[in-house]
Design an enzyme around this catalytic site. Sequence first.
Site, PDB file in Angstrom:
ATOM      1  N   LYS A 153     -14.077  -4.249   2.438  1.00 38.73           N
ATOM      2  CA  LYS A 153     -14.846  -3.004   2.291  1.00 38.73           C
ATOM      3  C   LYS A 153     -16.353  -3.188   2.510  1.00 38.73           C
ATOM      4  O   LYS A 153     -17.029  -2.265   2.958  1.00 38.73           O
ATOM      5  CB  LYS A 153     -14.605  -2.375   0.912  1.00 38.73           C
ATOM      6  CG  LYS A 153     -13.244  -1.702   0.775  1.00 38.73           C
ATOM      7  CD  LYS A 153     -13.120  -1.007  -0.576  1.00 38.73           C
ATOM      8  CE  LYS A 153     -11.788  -0.298  -0.721  1.00 38.73           C
ATOM      9  NZ  LYS A 153     -11.692   0.431  -1.995  1.00 38.73           N
ATOM     10  N   LEU A 164      -8.581   3.944 -13.285  1.00 45.39           N
ATOM     11  CA  LEU A 164      -8.440   3.857 -11.829  1.00 45.39           C
ATOM     12  C   LEU A 164      -7.156   3.154 -11.407  1.00 45.39           C
ATOM     13  O   LEU A 164      -6.697   3.305 -10.281  1.00 45.39           O
ATOM     14  CB  LEU A 164      -9.644   3.121 -11.213  1.00 45.39           C
ATOM     15  CG  LEU A 164     -10.757   4.030 -10.704  1.00 45.39           C
ATOM     16  CD1 LEU A 164     -11.334   4.869 -11.821  1.00 45.39           C
ATOM     17  CD2 LEU A 164     -11.840   3.240 -10.024  1.00 45.39           C
ATOM     18  N   ASP A 177     -13.945   6.888  -1.540  1.00 42.40           N
ATOM     19  CA  ASP A 177     -13.614   6.566  -2.943  1.00 42.40           C
ATOM     20  C   ASP A 177     -14.564   7.290  -3.892  1.00 42.40           C
ATOM     21  O   ASP A 177     -14.170   7.802  -4.936  1.00 42.40           O
ATOM     22  CB  ASP A 177     -13.776   5.060  -3.203  1.00 42.40           C
ATOM     23  CG  ASP A 177     -12.599   4.237  -2.693  1.00 42.40           C
ATOM     24  OD1 ASP A 177     -11.498   4.785  -2.561  1.00 42.40           O
ATOM     25  OD2 ASP A 177     -12.802   3.039  -2.423  1.00 42.40           O
ATOM     26  N   LYS A 227     -23.985  -9.276 -14.178  1.00 43.46           N
ATOM     27  CA  LYS A 227     -23.514  -8.515 -13.014  1.00 43.46           C
ATOM     28  C   LYS A 227     -23.600  -7.006 -13.297  1.00 43.46           C
ATOM     29  O   LYS A 227     -24.031  -6.225 -12.442  1.00 43.46           O
ATOM     30  CB  LYS A 227     -22.066  -8.928 -12.727  1.00 43.46           C
ATOM     31  CG  LYS A 227     -21.626  -8.683 -11.322  1.00 43.46           C
ATOM     32  CD  LYS A 227     -20.266  -9.339 -11.080  1.00 43.46           C
ATOM     33  CE  LYS A 227     -19.620  -8.701  -9.872  1.00 43.46           C
ATOM     34  NZ  LYS A 227     -18.264  -9.191  -9.615  1.00 43.46           N
ATOM     35  N   SER A 281       0.816  -1.221   0.000  1.00 47.30           N
ATOM     36  CA  SER A 281       0.000   0.000   0.000  1.00 47.30           C
ATOM     37  C   SER A 281       0.852   1.274   0.000  1.00 47.30           C
ATOM     38  O   SER A 281       1.906   1.336   0.647  1.00 47.30           O
ATOM     39  CB  SER A 281      -0.892  -0.004   1.240  1.00 47.30           C
ATOM     40  OG  SER A 281      -1.487   1.260   1.384  1.00 47.30           O
ATOM     41  N   LEU A 282       0.354   2.297  -0.716  1.00 53.20           N
ATOM     42  CA  LEU A 282       1.025   3.609  -0.729  1.00 53.20           C
ATOM     43  C   LEU A 282       0.519   4.503   0.403  1.00 53.20           C
ATOM     44  O   LEU A 282       1.039   5.591   0.621  1.00 53.20           O
ATOM     45  CB  LEU A 282       0.759   4.308  -2.073  1.00 53.20           C
ATOM     46  CG  LEU A 282       1.152   3.546  -3.333  1.00 53.20           C
ATOM     47  CD1 LEU A 282       0.816   4.375  -4.573  1.00 53.20           C
ATOM     48  CD2 LEU A 282       2.641   3.191  -3.312  1.00 53.20           C
ATOM     49  N   SER A 283      -0.520   4.056   1.127  1.00 57.81           N
ATOM     50  CA  SER A 283      -1.163   4.920   2.124  1.00 57.81           C
ATOM     51  C   SER A 283      -0.233   5.357   3.260  1.00 57.81           C
ATOM     52  O   SER A 283      -0.260   6.528   3.640  1.00 57.81           O
ATOM     53  CB  SER A 283      -2.423   4.257   2.682  1.00 57.81           C
ATOM     54  OG  SER A 283      -3.392   4.187   1.664  1.00 57.81           O
ATOM     55  N   ASN A 295     -14.546   2.565   3.121  1.00 59.59           N
ATOM     56  CA  ASN A 295     -13.081   2.530   3.047  1.00 59.59           C
ATOM     57  C   ASN A 295     -12.419   3.373   4.128  1.00 59.59           C
ATOM     58  O   ASN A 295     -11.201   3.372   4.251  1.00 59.59           O
ATOM     59  CB  ASN A 295     -12.587   2.961   1.652  1.00 59.59           C
ATOM     60  CG  ASN A 295     -12.684   4.461   1.467  1.00 59.59           C
ATOM     61  OD1 ASN A 295     -13.565   5.108   2.023  1.00 59.59           O
ATOM     62  ND2 ASN A 295     -11.787   5.019   0.697  1.00 59.59           N
ATOM     63  N   ARG A 348     -17.306  -8.139 -18.022  1.00 59.69           N
ATOM     64  CA  ARG A 348     -17.230  -9.441 -18.712  1.00 59.69           C
ATOM     65  C   ARG A 348     -18.442 -10.289 -18.348  1.00 59.69           C
ATOM     66  O   ARG A 348     -18.848 -11.144 -19.121  1.00 59.69           O
ATOM     67  CB  ARG A 348     -15.916 -10.153 -18.403  1.00 59.69           C
ATOM     68  CG  ARG A 348     -15.682 -10.476 -16.937  1.00 59.69           C
ATOM     69  CD  ARG A 348     -14.341 -11.167 -16.758  1.00 59.69           C
ATOM     70  NE  ARG A 348     -13.976 -11.253 -15.347  1.00 59.69           N
ATOM     71  CZ  ARG A 348     -12.806 -11.669 -14.902  1.00 59.69           C
ATOM     72  NH1 ARG A 348     -11.867 -12.024 -15.765  1.00 59.69           N
ATOM     73  NH2 ARG A 348     -12.548 -11.730 -13.610  1.00 59.69           N
TER      74      ARG A 348
HETATM   75  P1  NAP Z   1     -13.404  -5.712  -7.808  1.00 59.75           P
HETATM   76  O1  NAP Z   1     -14.500  -5.393  -6.849  1.00 59.75           O
HETATM   77  O2  NAP Z   1     -12.685  -7.019  -7.726  1.00 59.75           O
HETATM   78  O3  NAP Z   1     -14.017  -5.523  -9.307  1.00 59.75           O
HETATM   79  C1  NAP Z   1     -13.194  -5.694 -10.440  1.00 59.75           C
HETATM   80  C2  NAP Z   1     -14.055  -5.679 -11.709  1.00 59.75           C
HETATM   81  O4  NAP Z   1     -13.163  -5.908 -12.808  1.00 59.75           O
HETATM   82  C3  NAP Z   1     -15.086  -6.803 -11.763  1.00 59.75           C
HETATM   83  O5  NAP Z   1     -16.162  -6.400 -12.581  1.00 59.75           O
HETATM   84  C4  NAP Z   1     -14.297  -7.922 -12.442  1.00 59.75           C
HETATM   85  O6  NAP Z   1     -15.103  -8.868 -13.090  1.00 59.75           O
HETATM   86  C5  NAP Z   1     -13.534  -7.130 -13.475  1.00 59.75           C
HETATM   87  N1  NAP Z   1     -12.339  -7.840 -13.928  1.00 59.75           N
HETATM   88  C6  NAP Z   1     -11.323  -8.304 -13.177  1.00 59.75           C
HETATM   89  N2  NAP Z   1     -10.409  -8.892 -13.959  1.00 59.75           N
HETATM   90  C7  NAP Z   1     -10.883  -8.814 -15.226  1.00 59.75           C
HETATM   91  C8  NAP Z   1     -10.385  -9.255 -16.494  1.00 59.75           C
HETATM   92  N3  NAP Z   1      -9.220  -9.880 -16.611  1.00 59.75           N
HETATM   93  N4  NAP Z   1     -11.138  -9.004 -17.598  1.00 59.75           N
HETATM   94  C9  NAP Z   1     -12.331  -8.365 -17.507  1.00 59.75           C
HETATM   95  N5  NAP Z   1     -12.837  -7.914 -16.332  1.00 59.75           N
HETATM   96  C10 NAP Z   1     -12.122  -8.140 -15.210  1.00 59.75           C
HETATM   97  O7  NAP Z   1     -12.253  -4.616  -7.712  1.00 59.75           O
HETATM   98  P2  NAP Z   1     -12.438  -3.044  -7.389  1.00 59.75           P
HETATM   99  O8  NAP Z   1     -12.272  -2.819  -5.938  1.00 59.75           O
HETATM  100  O9  NAP Z   1     -13.670  -2.604  -8.074  1.00 59.75           O
HETATM  101  O10 NAP Z   1     -11.117  -2.426  -8.092  1.00 59.75           O
HETATM  102  C11 NAP Z   1     -10.974  -2.380  -9.498  1.00 59.75           C
HETATM  103  C12 NAP Z   1      -9.675  -1.656  -9.851  1.00 59.75           C
HETATM  104  O11 NAP Z   1      -9.749  -0.304  -9.441  1.00 59.75           O
HETATM  105  C13 NAP Z   1      -8.423  -2.237  -9.153  1.00 59.75           C
HETATM  106  O12 NAP Z   1      -7.351  -2.195 -10.054  1.00 59.75           O
HETATM  107  C14 NAP Z   1      -8.171  -1.277  -8.023  1.00 59.75           C
HETATM  108  O13 NAP Z   1      -6.790  -1.199  -7.664  1.00 59.75           O
HETATM  109  C15 NAP Z   1      -8.613   0.036  -8.664  1.00 59.75           C
HETATM  110  N6  NAP Z   1      -9.030   1.019  -7.649  1.00 59.75           N
HETATM  111  C16 NAP Z   1      -8.370   2.198  -7.652  1.00 59.75           C
HETATM  112  C17 NAP Z   1      -8.739   3.168  -6.742  1.00 59.75           C
HETATM  113  C18 NAP Z   1      -8.003   4.474  -6.754  1.00 59.75           C
HETATM  114  O14 NAP Z   1      -8.116   5.228  -5.788  1.00 59.75           O
HETATM  115  N7  NAP Z   1      -7.303   4.798  -7.814  1.00 59.75           N
HETATM  116  C19 NAP Z   1      -9.775   2.943  -5.814  1.00 59.75           C
HETATM  117  C20 NAP Z   1     -10.442   1.712  -5.843  1.00 59.75           C
HETATM  118  C21 NAP Z   1     -10.042   0.751  -6.782  1.00 59.75           C
HETATM  119  P3  NAP Z   1     -15.647 -10.179 -12.295  1.00 59.75           P
HETATM  120  O15 NAP Z   1     -16.640  -9.661 -11.279  1.00 59.75           O
HETATM  121  O16 NAP Z   1     -16.235 -10.997 -13.364  1.00 59.75           O
HETATM  122  O17 NAP Z   1     -14.436 -10.788 -11.629  1.00 59.75           O
END
Ligand code: NAP
Length: 279
Positions: free
Chosen positions: A65, A218, A101, A153, A14-16, A86, A149
């Site tokens: 979360k 993101l 977020d 959902k 984590s970068l936090s 969060n 995908r």
């Molecule tokens: P999550 O709840 O696991 O959701 C991920 C989504 O991406 C789901 O719809 C998942 O599909 C889909 N996915 C995962 N791998 C995939 C692939 N290979 N091909 C197609 N779809 C795929 O994760 P999240 O918490 O939403 O986070 C998503 C991303 O945002 C992460 O990279 C996280 O680090 C980033 N993020 C960044 C911030 C920021 O402050 N910049 C904040 C929050 C999150 P399935 O449900 O089918 O698995």
Amino acid sequence: MKLLYLLGYPVAHSLSPAMQNAALRALGLGYEYRLMPVPPTELAAKVEEMRDISVAGFNVTIPHKVAIIPHLDELDETASSVGAVNTVVNMGGRLRGYNTDSVASTRVLLEAYGPLGGCRAVILGAGGAARAVACGLAPHAESITILARDAVKAEMLAQQIRRQKGCEIQGGGLADAAKAINNADLLVNATPIGMHPGVDATPIEAKLIKRGLLVFDLVYNPEKTRLLGDAEAAGARTVGGLRMLVYQGAEAFNLWTGRQAPVELMIGAASAALGGAHA
Ligand code: NAP
């Protein structure tokens, strides 16, 4: 000395801590931000420990979360509508959950896009981050399309947000991306595709990106993803995930300390820590 924590599993990368401790030191505040790896089986016990008077609050990350909600005493309105927490503030032993977020993603978009009225947004992914971004956009945007995908959902998420917010929102599969992006002003990647170490991957074909689109990825590791590189090459505007990461941390900082977070300093600290992570 007051303590702040990040509860998640794993949390080592984590970068936090880097950005929060830099901000706390800069303002001369007597707090320290620490990592706390918490496997799911230990969540309930660890949350009880967070009620201690020495703890000002904590952040919550994957995979807790949503699971943390029943262990808290109250939620603010945004956390309640996003259905995920969060950030938690310890108010004399009572724990109040927030979702910074959603606020952070909207702040990034207002700065990068400008006023969002009339904006037609496409969000890739239907997980927690997609939900946070969509809830933040819902009061502003003309329309939102969530593509994942798993089309079912995405449709279910869109339906839930439509019921809650009464906005124009639909869901579909990634196969619908070409048409949806062609009609969009804003594209948000809320999947982990392109994240380190899979840096050569991108969620959509480069040819779908057109000039005039704002592309918000993101993913923040690396800071410049392949998607952002493709978008720049196509003449689109871009914004990466680091700013959202810092804004959600800055919002949490404000809640814990009652002081305004030094945002630019936090961006520098997070970016330096990210560089160090690759060294
Ligand atoms: P999550 O709840 O696991 O959701 C991920 C989504 O991406 C789901 O719809 C998942 O599909 C889909 N996915 C995962 N791998 C995939 C692939 N290979 N091909 C197609 N779809 C795929 O994760 P999240 O918490 O939403 O986070 C998503 C991303 O945002 C992460 O990279 C996280 O680090 C980033 N993020 C960044 C911030 C920021 O402050 N910049 C904040 C929050 C999150 P399935 O449900 O089918 O698995």
